[in-house]
Write a protein that holds these residues in place. Structure first.
Motif, PDB file in Angstrom:
ATOM      1  N   GLU A   1       0.844  -1.198   0.000  1.00  0.00           N
ATOM      2  CA  GLU A   1       0.000   0.000   0.000  1.00  0.00           C
ATOM      3  C   GLU A   1       0.875   1.243   0.000  1.00  0.00           C
ATOM      4  O   GLU A   1       1.611   1.497   0.959  1.00  0.00           O
ATOM      5  N   LEU A   2       0.794   2.010  -1.067  1.00  0.00           N
ATOM      6  CA  LEU A   2       1.569   3.242  -1.134  1.00  0.00           C
ATOM      7  C   LEU A   2       1.101   4.253  -0.092  1.00  0.00           C
ATOM      8  O   LEU A   2       1.889   5.038   0.423  1.00  0.00           O
ATOM      9  N   ASN A   3      -0.193   4.208   0.209  1.00  0.00           N
ATOM     10  CA  ASN A   3      -0.782   5.178   1.155  1.00  0.00           C
ATOM     11  C   ASN A   3      -1.737   4.472   2.099  1.00  0.00           C
ATOM     12  O   ASN A   3      -2.955   4.679   2.036  1.00  0.00           O
ATOM     13  N   PRO A   4      -1.222   3.635   3.007  1.00  0.00           N
ATOM     14  CA  PRO A   4      -2.097   2.840   3.866  1.00  0.00           C
ATOM     15  C   PRO A   4      -2.974   3.646   4.818  1.00  0.00           C
ATOM     16  O   PRO A   4      -4.018   3.159   5.239  1.00  0.00           O
ATOM     17  N   SER A   5      -2.566   4.876   5.120  1.00  0.00           N
ATOM     18  CA  SER A   5      -3.336   5.669   6.080  1.00  0.00           C
ATOM     19  C   SER A   5      -4.248   6.689   5.412  1.00  0.00           C
ATOM     20  O   SER A   5      -4.894   7.485   6.107  1.00  0.00           O
ATOM     21  N   ILE A   6      -4.323   6.662   4.090  1.00  0.00           N
ATOM     22  CA  ILE A   6      -5.160   7.641   3.405  1.00  0.00           C
ATOM     23  C   ILE A   6      -6.628   7.399   3.741  1.00  0.00           C
ATOM     24  O   ILE A   6      -7.062   6.256   3.917  1.00  0.00           O
ATOM     25  N   ALA A   7      -7.395   8.471   3.861  1.00  0.00           N
ATOM     26  CA  ALA A   7      -8.811   8.369   4.244  1.00  0.00           C
ATOM     27  C   ALA A   7      -9.616   7.655   3.170  1.00  0.00           C
ATOM     28  O   ALA A   7      -9.217   7.600   2.001  1.00  0.00           O
ATOM     29  N   GLU A   8     -10.752   7.112   3.565  1.00  0.00           N
ATOM     30  CA  GLU A   8     -11.613   6.374   2.648  1.00  0.00           C
ATOM     31  C   GLU A   8     -12.005   7.211   1.429  1.00  0.00           C
ATOM     32  O   GLU A   8     -12.099   6.698   0.314  1.00  0.00           O
ATOM     33  N   GLU A   9     -12.236   8.505   1.643  1.00  0.00           N
ATOM     34  CA  GLU A   9     -12.669   9.345   0.527  1.00  0.00           C
ATOM     35  C   GLU A   9     -11.527   9.734  -0.403  1.00  0.00           C
ATOM     36  O   GLU A   9     -11.731  10.326  -1.461  1.00  0.00           O
ATOM     37  N   GLY A  10     -10.294   9.402   0.008  1.00  0.00           N
ATOM     38  CA  GLY A  10      -9.140   9.694  -0.821  1.00  0.00           C
ATOM     39  C   GLY A  10      -8.754  11.162  -0.813  1.00  0.00           C
ATOM     40  O   GLY A  10      -9.271  11.962  -0.019  1.00  0.00           O
ATOM     41  N   GLU A  11      -7.853  11.521  -1.731  1.00  0.00           N
ATOM     42  CA  GLU A  11      -7.371  12.896  -1.840  1.00  0.00           C
ATOM     43  C   GLU A  11      -7.197  13.235  -3.313  1.00  0.00           C
ATOM     44  O   GLU A  11      -6.965  12.347  -4.140  1.00  0.00           O
TER      45      GLU A  11
ATOM     46  N   ASP B   1      -8.000  16.317 -14.317  1.00  0.00           N
ATOM     47  CA  ASP B   1      -7.603  17.272 -13.281  1.00  0.00           C
ATOM     48  C   ASP B   1      -8.083  16.896 -11.891  1.00  0.00           C
ATOM     49  O   ASP B   1      -7.358  17.076 -10.911  1.00  0.00           O
ATOM     50  N   ASP B   2      -9.297  16.376 -11.774  1.00  0.00           N
ATOM     51  CA  ASP B   2      -9.856  16.068 -10.457  1.00  0.00           C
ATOM     52  C   ASP B   2      -9.659  14.617 -10.044  1.00  0.00           C
ATOM     53  O   ASP B   2     -10.341  14.116  -9.135  1.00  0.00           O
ATOM     54  N   MET B   3      -8.728  13.933 -10.687  1.00  0.00           N
ATOM     55  CA  MET B   3      -8.448  12.538 -10.345  1.00  0.00           C
ATOM     56  C   MET B   3      -8.006  12.441  -8.883  1.00  0.00           C
ATOM     57  O   MET B   3      -7.322  13.326  -8.365  1.00  0.00           O
ATOM     58  N   ARG B   4      -8.407  11.344  -8.222  1.00  0.00           N
ATOM     59  CA  ARG B   4      -8.124  11.199  -6.804  1.00  0.00           C
ATOM     60  C   ARG B   4      -7.236   9.987  -6.531  1.00  0.00           C
ATOM     61  O   ARG B   4      -7.229   9.007  -7.296  1.00  0.00           O
ATOM     62  N   MET B   5      -6.473  10.087  -5.453  1.00  0.00           N
ATOM     63  CA  MET B   5      -5.717   8.949  -4.933  1.00  0.00           C
ATOM     64  C   MET B   5      -6.595   8.261  -3.900  1.00  0.00           C
ATOM     65  O   MET B   5      -7.153   8.915  -3.018  1.00  0.00           O
ATOM     66  N   PHE B   6      -6.730   6.936  -4.018  1.00  0.00           N
ATOM     67  CA  PHE B   6      -7.628   6.209  -3.134  1.00  0.00           C
ATOM     68  C   PHE B   6      -6.893   5.214  -2.238  1.00  0.00           C
ATOM     69  O   PHE B   6      -5.777   4.797  -2.528  1.00  0.00           O
TER      70      PHE B   6
END
Length: 214
Positions: free
Chosen positions: A48-58, A97-102
């Motif tokens: 996981e590149l971002n294991p602590s990222i929130a459910e809604e992503g960034e 542009d509005d792509m998110r990291m999940f």
């Protein structure tokens, strides 16, 4: 090739990693070039590149700025480059542009489960396409279950996997073992448990490694 020696390829990756996509499709190109499709087995392992990222992503751009210091111009150029590299290997990156990291923990849980169903690679490819090509939220349980069903896998069984805290604990432990082994980025490709190739290598590099393994 006349030699029928079996080759095991272990891939450490994340579904939201564009270089994992490039590396994987270059590996597949090398396998096809050598005509060793019947000799190769692939196993996917969680990172996981971002294991602590929130459910809604960034927002993806904002995420990369905060994590790596990436500039807007740098992001634009990187997306152009990745899109071109994707075209070279037959994969479509559709950045916007509005792509998110999940968060990808659920995706990794399902990949572990899919191995015993002999559908792990198909699922990994489906996750790559869902995120990078089709603008899907791959942190969404509903989206993931739709993808599972599209491969003929049992949705209710997959849902049980996602809801089982024991599987989540096991996943985290597996990831810790990879980290403790010195792996801090992806993709990582391990051929027959011996040759380790870190980062997305050129097709020729994979071809040479597979030739040696054969």
């Amino acid at each position: 090739m006349s030699n029928s020696k079996q080759i095991m390829i272990d891939i450490l990756s994340d579904a939201v990693c564009p270089w994992c996509v490039i590396g994987y499709y270059r590996i597949q190109a090398a396998i096809k070039d050598l005509g060793i499709e019947d000799q190769v087995s692939i196993r996917w392992h969680p990172f996981e590149l971002n294991p602590s990222i929130a459910e809604e992503g960034e927002n993806l751009r904002e995420h990369l700025v905060a994590k790596y210091g990436t500039t807007i111009n740098g992001s634009i150029e990187a997306r152009k480059r990745l899109t071109a590299l994707g075209q070279e290997v037959g994969f479509q990156f559709n950045y916007f542009d509005d792509m998110r990291m999940f968060n990808t923990r659920k995706a990794h849980l399902l990949l572990r489960w899919a191995e015993e169903k002999s559908k792990q690679t198909q699922l990994a490819e489906s996750f790559f396409r869902a995120y990078f090509s089709d603008h899907k939220d791959i942190s969404s349980k509903e989206v993931l279950l739709q993808i599972v069903a599209s491969l003929g896998l049992d949705k209710s069984e997959a849902e049980d996997v996602l809801d089982n805290p024991t599987f989540q604990t096991e996943l985290v432990e597996i990831e810790r073992k990879w980290l403790s082994g010195g792996f801090h980025g992806v993709p990582v490709v391990i051929i027959n448990g011996e040759e380790v190739l870190q980062g997305a290598q050129e097709t020729e590099t994979y071809r040479e490694a597979l030739t040696t393994a054969s």
